[in-house]
Design a protein around this motif. Structure first.
Motif, PDB file in Angstrom:
ATOM      1  N   LEU A   1       8.813  15.058  15.319  1.00 57.37           N
ATOM      2  CA  LEU A   1       8.828  14.281  14.084  1.00 57.37           C
ATOM      3  C   LEU A   1       7.738  14.782  13.145  1.00 57.37           C
ATOM      4  O   LEU A   1       6.648  15.145  13.585  1.00 57.37           O
ATOM      5  CB  LEU A   1       8.586  12.804  14.383  1.00 57.37           C
ATOM      6  CG  LEU A   1       9.572  12.112  15.323  1.00 57.37           C
ATOM      7  CD1 LEU A   1       9.146  10.661  15.529  1.00 57.37           C
ATOM      8  CD2 LEU A   1      10.981  12.176  14.777  1.00 57.37           C
ATOM      9  N   THR A   2       8.026  14.770  11.843  1.00 58.04           N
ATOM     10  CA  THR A   2       7.000  15.107  10.859  1.00 58.04           C
ATOM     11  C   THR A   2       6.316  13.822  10.400  1.00 58.04           C
ATOM     12  O   THR A   2       6.970  12.810  10.133  1.00 58.04           O
ATOM     13  CB  THR A   2       7.582  15.874   9.667  1.00 58.04           C
ATOM     14  OG1 THR A   2       8.595  15.083   9.028  1.00 58.04           O
ATOM     15  CG2 THR A   2       8.194  17.190  10.138  1.00 58.04           C
ATOM     16  N   THR A   3       4.986  13.892  10.313  1.00 54.90           N
ATOM     17  CA  THR A   3       4.179  12.692  10.032  1.00 54.90           C
ATOM     18  C   THR A   3       3.012  13.054   9.112  1.00 54.90           C
ATOM     19  O   THR A   3       1.863  12.706   9.389  1.00 54.90           O
ATOM     20  CB  THR A   3       3.644  12.085  11.341  1.00 54.90           C
ATOM     21  OG1 THR A   3       2.902  13.093  12.061  1.00 54.90           O
ATOM     22  CG2 THR A   3       4.760  11.575  12.236  1.00 54.90           C
ATOM     23  N   ASP A   4       3.295  13.743   8.021  1.00 52.72           N
ATOM     24  CA  ASP A   4       2.226  14.282   7.178  1.00 52.72           C
ATOM     25  C   ASP A   4       1.697  13.309   6.139  1.00 52.72           C
ATOM     26  O   ASP A   4       0.661  13.583   5.510  1.00 52.72           O
ATOM     27  CB  ASP A   4       2.704  15.557   6.472  1.00 52.72           C
ATOM     28  CG  ASP A   4       3.944  15.332   5.620  1.00 52.72           C
ATOM     29  OD1 ASP A   4       4.997  14.999   6.184  1.00 52.72           O
ATOM     30  OD2 ASP A   4       3.868  15.490   4.382  1.00 52.72           O
ATOM     31  N   ASP A   5       2.366  12.179   5.911  1.00 50.51           N
ATOM     32  CA  ASP A   5       1.968  11.248   4.842  1.00 50.51           C
ATOM     33  C   ASP A   5       0.771  10.420   5.280  1.00 50.51           C
ATOM     34  O   ASP A   5       0.913   9.403   5.969  1.00 50.51           O
ATOM     35  CB  ASP A   5       3.141  10.347   4.487  1.00 50.51           C
ATOM     36  CG  ASP A   5       2.834   9.402   3.331  1.00 50.51           C
ATOM     37  OD1 ASP A   5       1.711   9.481   2.772  1.00 50.51           O
ATOM     38  OD2 ASP A   5       3.708   8.588   2.980  1.00 50.51           O
ATOM     39  N   ILE A   6      -0.420  10.827   4.873  1.00 53.71           N
ATOM     40  CA  ILE A   6      -1.634  10.174   5.371  1.00 53.71           C
ATOM     41  C   ILE A   6      -1.804   8.759   4.822  1.00 53.71           C
ATOM     42  O   ILE A   6      -2.597   7.986   5.355  1.00 53.71           O
ATOM     43  CB  ILE A   6      -2.892  11.016   5.091  1.00 53.71           C
ATOM     44  CG1 ILE A   6      -3.222  11.063   3.603  1.00 53.71           C
ATOM     45  CG2 ILE A   6      -2.738  12.425   5.650  1.00 53.71           C
ATOM     46  CD1 ILE A   6      -4.580  11.700   3.309  1.00 53.71           C
ATOM     47  N   ALA A   7      -1.053   8.403   3.774  1.00 52.39           N
ATOM     48  CA  ALA A   7      -1.167   7.052   3.209  1.00 52.39           C
ATOM     49  C   ALA A   7      -0.384   6.026   4.001  1.00 52.39           C
ATOM     50  O   ALA A   7      -0.605   4.826   3.832  1.00 52.39           O
ATOM     51  CB  ALA A   7      -0.677   7.054   1.768  1.00 52.39           C
ATOM     52  N   SER A   8       0.520   6.462   4.859  1.00 54.75           N
ATOM     53  CA  SER A   8       1.469   5.528   5.467  1.00 54.75           C
ATOM     54  C   SER A   8       0.962   4.862   6.742  1.00 54.75           C
ATOM     55  O   SER A   8       1.608   3.937   7.239  1.00 54.75           O
ATOM     56  CB  SER A   8       2.802   6.229   5.740  1.00 54.75           C
ATOM     57  OG  SER A   8       2.627   7.403   6.513  1.00 54.75           O
TER      58      SER A   8
ATOM     59  N   VAL B   1      -0.702   2.286  -0.905  1.00 56.44           N
ATOM     60  CA  VAL B   1      -1.960   1.686  -0.455  1.00 56.44           C
ATOM     61  C   VAL B   1      -2.731   1.032  -1.590  1.00 56.44           C
ATOM     62  O   VAL B   1      -3.629   0.217  -1.334  1.00 56.44           O
ATOM     63  CB  VAL B   1      -2.851   2.741   0.231  1.00 56.44           C
ATOM     64  CG1 VAL B   1      -2.199   3.213   1.511  1.00 56.44           C
ATOM     65  CG2 VAL B   1      -3.145   3.920  -0.687  1.00 56.44           C
ATOM     66  N   ALA B   2      -2.412   1.370  -2.838  1.00 57.64           N
ATOM     67  CA  ALA B   2      -3.137   0.783  -3.964  1.00 57.64           C
ATOM     68  C   ALA B   2      -2.325   0.916  -5.233  1.00 57.64           C
ATOM     69  O   ALA B   2      -1.801   1.996  -5.536  1.00 57.64           O
ATOM     70  CB  ALA B   2      -4.499   1.467  -4.145  1.00 57.64           C
ATOM     71  N   ARG B   3      -2.220  -0.196  -5.977  1.00 56.23           N
ATOM     72  CA  ARG B   3      -1.578  -0.163  -7.294  1.00 56.23           C
ATOM     73  C   ARG B   3      -2.630  -0.531  -8.315  1.00 56.23           C
ATOM     74  O   ARG B   3      -3.408  -1.460  -8.111  1.00 56.23           O
ATOM     75  CB  ARG B   3      -0.408  -1.130  -7.361  1.00 56.23           C
ATOM     76  CG  ARG B   3       0.275  -1.156  -8.720  1.00 56.23           C
ATOM     77  CD  ARG B   3       1.506  -2.036  -8.738  1.00 56.23           C
ATOM     78  NE  ARG B   3       2.605  -1.449  -7.974  1.00 56.23           N
ATOM     79  CZ  ARG B   3       3.896  -1.781  -8.152  1.00 56.23           C
ATOM     80  NH1 ARG B   3       4.228  -2.681  -9.069  1.00 56.23           N
ATOM     81  NH2 ARG B   3       4.832  -1.223  -7.426  1.00 56.23           N
ATOM     82  N   GLY B   4      -2.658   0.223  -9.404  1.00 53.66           N
ATOM     83  CA  GLY B   4      -3.661  -0.041 -10.420  1.00 53.66           C
ATOM     84  C   GLY B   4      -3.298   0.620 -11.729  1.00 53.66           C
ATOM     85  O   GLY B   4      -2.197   1.156 -11.893  1.00 53.66           O
ATOM     86  N   PRO B   5      -4.206   0.587 -12.704  1.00 50.66           N
ATOM     87  CA  PRO B   5      -3.926   1.173 -14.011  1.00 50.66           C
ATOM     88  C   PRO B   5      -3.785   2.683 -13.938  1.00 50.66           C
ATOM     89  O   PRO B   5      -4.370   3.334 -13.069  1.00 50.66           O
ATOM     90  CB  PRO B   5      -5.132   0.756 -14.847  1.00 50.66           C
ATOM     91  CG  PRO B   5      -6.210   0.478 -13.859  1.00 50.66           C
ATOM     92  CD  PRO B   5      -5.543  -0.033 -12.636  1.00 50.66           C
ATOM     93  N   MET B   6      -3.011   3.231 -14.858  1.00 49.11           N
ATOM     94  CA  MET B   6      -2.841   4.683 -14.954  1.00 49.11           C
ATOM     95  C   MET B   6      -4.182   5.370 -15.137  1.00 49.11           C
ATOM     96  O   MET B   6      -5.072   4.866 -15.820  1.00 49.11           O
ATOM     97  CB  MET B   6      -1.948   5.038 -16.144  1.00 49.11           C
ATOM     98  CG  MET B   6      -0.460   4.980 -15.837  1.00 49.11           C
ATOM     99  SD  MET B   6       0.061   6.244 -14.650  1.00 49.11           S
ATOM    100  CE  MET B   6      -0.456   7.754 -15.450  1.00 49.11           C
ATOM    101  N   LYS B   7      -4.308   6.524 -14.500  1.00 52.80           N
ATOM    102  CA  LYS B   7      -5.497   7.355 -14.646  1.00 52.80           C
ATOM    103  C   LYS B   7      -5.091   8.728 -15.140  1.00 52.80           C
ATOM    104  O   LYS B   7      -3.909   9.082 -15.167  1.00 52.80           O
ATOM    105  CB  LYS B   7      -6.224   7.464 -13.302  1.00 52.80           C
ATOM    106  CG  LYS B   7      -6.748   6.151 -12.760  1.00 52.80           C
ATOM    107  CD  LYS B   7      -7.450   6.352 -11.422  1.00 52.80           C
ATOM    108  CE  LYS B   7      -7.965   5.043 -10.860  1.00 52.80           C
ATOM    109  NZ  LYS B   7      -8.631   5.226  -9.537  1.00 52.80           N
ATOM    110  N   SER B   8      -6.066   9.531 -15.507  1.00 48.41           N
ATOM    111  CA  SER B   8      -5.793  10.884 -15.971  1.00 48.41           C
ATOM    112  C   SER B   8      -5.353  11.771 -14.818  1.00 48.41           C
ATOM    113  O   SER B   8      -5.545  11.450 -13.639  1.00 48.41           O
ATOM    114  CB  SER B   8      -7.049  11.475 -16.612  1.00 48.41           C
ATOM    115  OG  SER B   8      -8.036  11.724 -15.614  1.00 48.41           O
ATOM    116  N   ALA B   9      -4.776  12.923 -15.155  1.00 54.26           N
ATOM    117  CA  ALA B   9      -4.341  13.876 -14.133  1.00 54.26           C
ATOM    118  C   ALA B   9      -5.497  14.298 -13.242  1.00 54.26           C
ATOM    119  O   ALA B   9      -5.351  14.400 -12.015  1.00 54.26           O
ATOM    120  CB  ALA B   9      -3.709  15.099 -14.799  1.00 54.26           C
ATOM    121  N   ASP B  10      -6.660  14.560 -13.834  1.00 53.83           N
ATOM    122  CA  ASP B  10      -7.811  14.986 -13.030  1.00 53.83           C
ATOM    123  C   ASP B  10      -8.259  13.879 -12.081  1.00 53.83           C
ATOM    124  O   ASP B  10      -8.611  14.142 -10.924  1.00 53.83           O
ATOM    125  CB  ASP B  10      -8.971  15.393 -13.930  1.00 53.83           C
ATOM    126  CG  ASP B  10      -8.794  16.775 -14.540  1.00 53.83           C
ATOM    127  OD1 ASP B  10      -7.735  17.403 -14.297  1.00 53.83           O
ATOM    128  OD2 ASP B  10      -9.710  17.235 -15.257  1.00 53.83           O
TER     129      ASP B  10
END
Length: 338
Positions: free
Chosen positions: A135-142, A227-236
């Motif tokens: 199994l692939t399990t690369d999503d560290i946020a999950s 894991v977190a919802r919040g205001p938009m941030k810049s690309a950087d």
């Protein structure tokens, strides 16, 4: 209000897509006769070679179909949008990929896929076809690092499948192919961000809600909560957050090599991906890491979802050789280096 899609009937979208892919790529792909959801490489399976079968739900193109070909996967079983393929097309893929040396199943860690691929493996055992699963399990946020086995498989599939497919093509034995697949998965890390939802062909309605000025870190490729919802941030700022979490877990040493993927979730354009790549390169330079190969574009999507993910594979000498090994697929090719 329904979203706009260039489709006919929603229920027919997957089968019509498959017909179009086969029409566009007859040199690379064919469907198993009588099993149109079982797509096989024309120049992959051969006697004495471990077969590699991948698969999962539609809607993530070019995952999975795009990675079927010489030097990578031998076959892919295709499900409905965001849904596991049933056992029958998986079984037909395995039979087509079987060269007498065993068949490796690789797919993302999702309950439906695990159930159906396991059922297929049990039925194939009755035909004396040995099947193993990674199994692939690369999503560290999950899931937290202490529960890595619960994590989802996402865009890191590209590098993980690539390493395993190269090992198969180089005629590694079954034990070594499995070892490589597990090691490649262990060394691959992905983190993503969603900006807007996608909509299924059958409903043409957003599959989740998010505010106009919001983003969600760690959302899954089917709209699973992040894991977190919040205001938009810049690309950087976003790139720093995603890559920072990956590097914190990876713990590389200065001078280490990485393979890099900056992936669009569907509607995020190349302009924005390359802005992210620019910041990521600066971060990796500061960490003393060497980018061996970089991919930027659509590799594992979520229909038309806006957002992106960053993947790093922590290379060693063997993984680097396998990533560099040539492959020729319908939507992905490499020579001596990607």
């Amino acid at each position: 209000m329904k979203t706009k899609k260039l489709i006919n009937e929603g229920a027919a979208a997957v089968d019509e897509m498959l017909a179009g892919i086969l029409a566009a790529h007859p040199r690379h792909l064919r469907a198993v006769e009588g099993s149109p959801r079982s797509i096989v490489a024309n120049h992959g399976p051969r006697t004495g070679k471990v077969g590699l079968v991948i698969g999962g739900g539609s809607g993530h193109e070019p995952t999975f179909l795009g990675f079927v070909g010489k030097g990578l996967a031998d076959a892919a079983a295709i499900g409905n949008v965001f849904a596991s393929p049933p056992p029958d097309p998986i079984i037909e893929c395995a039979k087509a990929a079987d060269g007498g040396a065993g068949v490796l199943f690789m797919y993302g860690n999702y309950a439906g896929d695990v159930m159906n691929f396991d059922m297929a493996a049990e039925m194939l055992a009755m035909d004396d076809i040995e099947v193993r699963t990674v199994l692939t399990t690369d999503d560290i946020a999950s899931a937290p690092i202490a529960q890595k086995e619960r994590r989802r498989g996402v865009a890191g599939n590209v590098f993980i499948f690539k390493a395993a497919g190269a090992a198969c093509d180089l005629m590694y034995g079954f034990d070594d192919v499995e070892r490589v697949a597990r090691w490649a998965n262990e060394r691959t890390y992905t983190m993503g961000v969603a900006l807007s939802p996608c909509s299924l062909p059958q409903t043409r309605k957003p599959n989740f809600e998010i505010g106009e000025d919001e983003m969600e870190i760690g959302m899954g490729i089917h709209g699973e909560p992040g894991v977190a919802r919040g205001p938009m941030k810049s690309a950087d700022e976003v790139t720093s957050e995603l890559a920072g979490k990956i590097l914190d877990e990876m713990k590389p040493a200065r001078g280490d090599r990485v393979a890099v993927l900056v992936n669009s979730l569907g509607s995020t354009p190349l302009m924005e991906l390359y802005i992210m790549m620019r910041k990521l390169k600066a971060m990796l330079d500061d960490a003393g890491l060497v980018i061996h190969v970089s991919l930027v574009g659509n590799y594992c999507t979520s229909l038309e979802m806006a957002g992106a993910s960053i993947t790093l594979m922590h290379l060693d000498d063997e993984l680097q050789r396998l990533i560099d090994h040539p492959c020729d697929c319908a939507m992905f090719r490499s020579g001596e280096a990607l």
